[in-house]
Design a protein around this motif. Structure first.
Motif, PDB file in Angstrom:
ATOM      1  N   PRO A  99      72.600  41.251  76.927  1.00 43.43           N
ATOM      2  CA  PRO A  99      72.600  40.251  76.028  1.00 43.43           C
ATOM      3  C   PRO A  99      72.677  40.592  74.919  1.00 43.43           C
ATOM      4  N   LEU A 100      73.314  39.846  73.877  1.00 43.83           N
ATOM      5  CA  LEU A 100      73.433  40.623  72.552  1.00 43.83           C
ATOM      6  C   LEU A 100      72.800  39.340  71.625  1.00 43.83           C
ATOM      7  N   VAL A 101      72.400  39.949  70.172  1.00 40.57           N
ATOM      8  CA  VAL A 101      71.654  38.972  69.414  1.00 40.57           C
ATOM      9  C   VAL A 101      72.351  39.143  67.981  1.00 40.57           C
ATOM     10  N   LEU A 102      72.348  37.973  67.400  1.00 43.65           N
ATOM     11  CA  LEU A 102      72.952  38.105  65.835  1.00 43.65           C
ATOM     12  C   LEU A 102      71.755  38.249  65.245  1.00 43.65           C
ATOM     13  N   VAL A 103      72.064  39.534  64.469  1.00 48.47           N
ATOM     14  CA  VAL A 103      70.719  39.712  63.468  1.00 48.47           C
ATOM     15  C   VAL A 103      71.442  39.752  62.101  1.00 48.47           C
ATOM     16  N   VAL A 104      70.491  39.531  61.038  1.00 49.41           N
ATOM     17  CA  VAL A 104      70.915  39.501  59.739  1.00 49.41           C
ATOM     18  C   VAL A 104      69.674  40.144  59.079  1.00 49.41           C
ATOM     19  N   ASN A 105      69.873  40.896  57.972  1.00 52.17           N
ATOM     20  CA  ASN A 105      69.239  41.653  57.053  1.00 52.17           C
ATOM     21  C   ASN A 105      68.224  40.624  56.704  1.00 52.17           C
ATOM     22  N   ALA A 106      66.684  41.174  56.605  1.00 49.88           N
ATOM     23  CA  ALA A 106      65.780  40.277  56.280  1.00 49.88           C
ATOM     24  C   ALA A 106      65.997  39.590  54.831  1.00 49.88           C
ATOM     25  N   TYR A 220      80.177  28.835  72.484  1.00 53.94           N
ATOM     26  CA  TYR A 220      79.938  30.286  72.270  1.00 53.94           C
ATOM     27  C   TYR A 220      79.120  30.610  73.551  1.00 53.94           C
ATOM     28  N   SER A 221      79.698  31.765  74.064  1.00 57.59           N
ATOM     29  CA  SER A 221      79.058  32.561  75.203  1.00 57.59           C
ATOM     30  C   SER A 221      79.702  33.930  75.280  1.00 57.59           C
ATOM     31  N   PHE A 222      78.815  35.066  75.202  1.00 57.35           N
ATOM     32  CA  PHE A 222      79.573  36.360  75.301  1.00 57.35           C
ATOM     33  C   PHE A 222      78.353  37.366  75.631  1.00 57.35           C
ATOM     34  N   ASP A 223      78.761  38.019  76.544  1.00 60.50           N
ATOM     35  CA  ASP A 223      77.832  39.186  76.887  1.00 60.50           C
ATOM     36  C   ASP A 223      78.509  40.382  77.436  1.00 60.50           C
ATOM     37  N   ALA A 224      78.060  41.699  77.078  1.00 62.02           N
ATOM     38  CA  ALA A 224      78.592  42.803  77.790  1.00 62.02           C
ATOM     39  C   ALA A 224      78.104  42.670  79.158  1.00 62.02           C
ATOM     40  N   TRP A 225      78.625  43.574  80.174  1.00 60.77           N
ATOM     41  CA  TRP A 225      78.220  43.774  81.425  1.00 60.77           C
ATOM     42  C   TRP A 225      78.561  45.018  82.155  1.00 60.77           C
TER      43      TRP A 225
END
Length: 297
Positions: A99-106, A220-225
């Protein structure tokens, strides 16, 4: 136990997520097959040199590969590959997704994907997103978001995830997708803000973070495997035997702990489902590669 070892080629560096899974599953896989297991790392060039060794190996079942979704990305970004990513392999099992997560600078003043869209609209050209390199899964995850949301962002490729995370925290790039397991400490410390996970279900490691679909991007749906495969023409008895053995290995407490520690989600796709999975993933990733314009020599 046979004295002939099964060589499991990991076409990525030691310490990578795929490498950790291969080493965690090795003992149980060895017990179930009756062979000693030797994990060998052959890193570089998107995994092509390592996968080439598997493709060209004898069909005796003594050389296998544990690969990542780079396998279905490479045909679009490398000008030449010495094998066909579908015809020149025998899929055995798809083991887990990353699972990936979209992160932003705080410091970026957005707390949701919808706020990110609004910010991008009111600040054209202001957003830079980072990835682990041109054509990497992290790059394509962002390209899918651009395609689904219309957010205008500039791509900044890094040489790997470590430098990317450092610059995300430092604010040199504002946002990016990264694997959940690699940024839980930063999210908990508040130096990065998690907006959404890439998968269709939430991550146990970040249970309060919505999926992209829940965050307002329904398609949207995306994951590495990670998957186990053998050379082309590997016989059905060997394939079925290895598929059962790897399933048994994945059920062991040691493997379960290692997989959970990597933030992975288990997948149970055996030799009947794996070929069609590879086909559909190839189509999806090639579309994203074309959209991204990513190429490598």
């Amino acid at each position: 136990m046979s004295d002939k070892p099964i060589r499991v080629v990991v076409p990525l560096a030691a310490g990578s997520t795929v490498d950790a899974v291969a080493r965690a599953l090795g003992p149980g896989f060895g017990r179930a097959t009756g062979h000693p297991i030797v994990v060998e790392n052959i890193a570089g060039a998107g995994g092509i040199p390592g996968t080439t060794q598997v493709v060209k190996a004898p069909k005796d079942g003594l050389t296998l590969g544990m690969i990542s979704s780079n396998h279905v990305i490479n045909p679009g970004i490398y000008k030449t590959i010495p094998y066909d990513s579908l015809k020149d392999i025998t899929p055995i099992a798809v083991l887990a997704t990353v699972p990936l997560v979209l992160v932003v600078n705080a410091k970026l003043p957005v707390k949701s994907v919808q706020e990110l869209q609004a910010y991008a609209k009111s600040h054209p050209g202001a957003l830079n997103y980072g990835s682990a390199g041109n054509g990497s899964t992290l790059h394509l995850a962002s390209e899918l978001m651009i395609s689904e949301t219309g957010i205008d962002m500039k791509h900044v490729p890094y040489r790997g995830t470590g430098p990317l995370i450092t610059d995300l925290v430092g604010g040199q790039v504002q946002l990016g997708f990264v694997s959940v397991s690699q940024v839980v400490p930063q999210v908990k410390a508040g130096t990065l803000r998690a907006l959404a996970v890439s998968t269709t279900s939430r991550s146990a490691a970040l249970p309060d973070v919505p999926t992209m679909a829940e965050a307002g991007v329904p398609a949207y749906s995306f994951d590495a495997w990670i998957a186990l495969l053998g050379p082309p023409g590997l016989g059905k008895p060997i394939v079925d035997s290895y598929a059962a053995a790897i399933k048994s290995a994945m059920a062991s407490p040691e493997a379960q702990a290692a997989i959970a520690g990597q933030g992975l989600m288990l997948v149970d796709k055996g030799p009947n489902e794996a070929p069609s999975f590879f086909q559909s993933e190839l189509v999806k990733h090639q579309k994203l590669v074309k959209q991204s314009g990513a190429t490598l020599d």
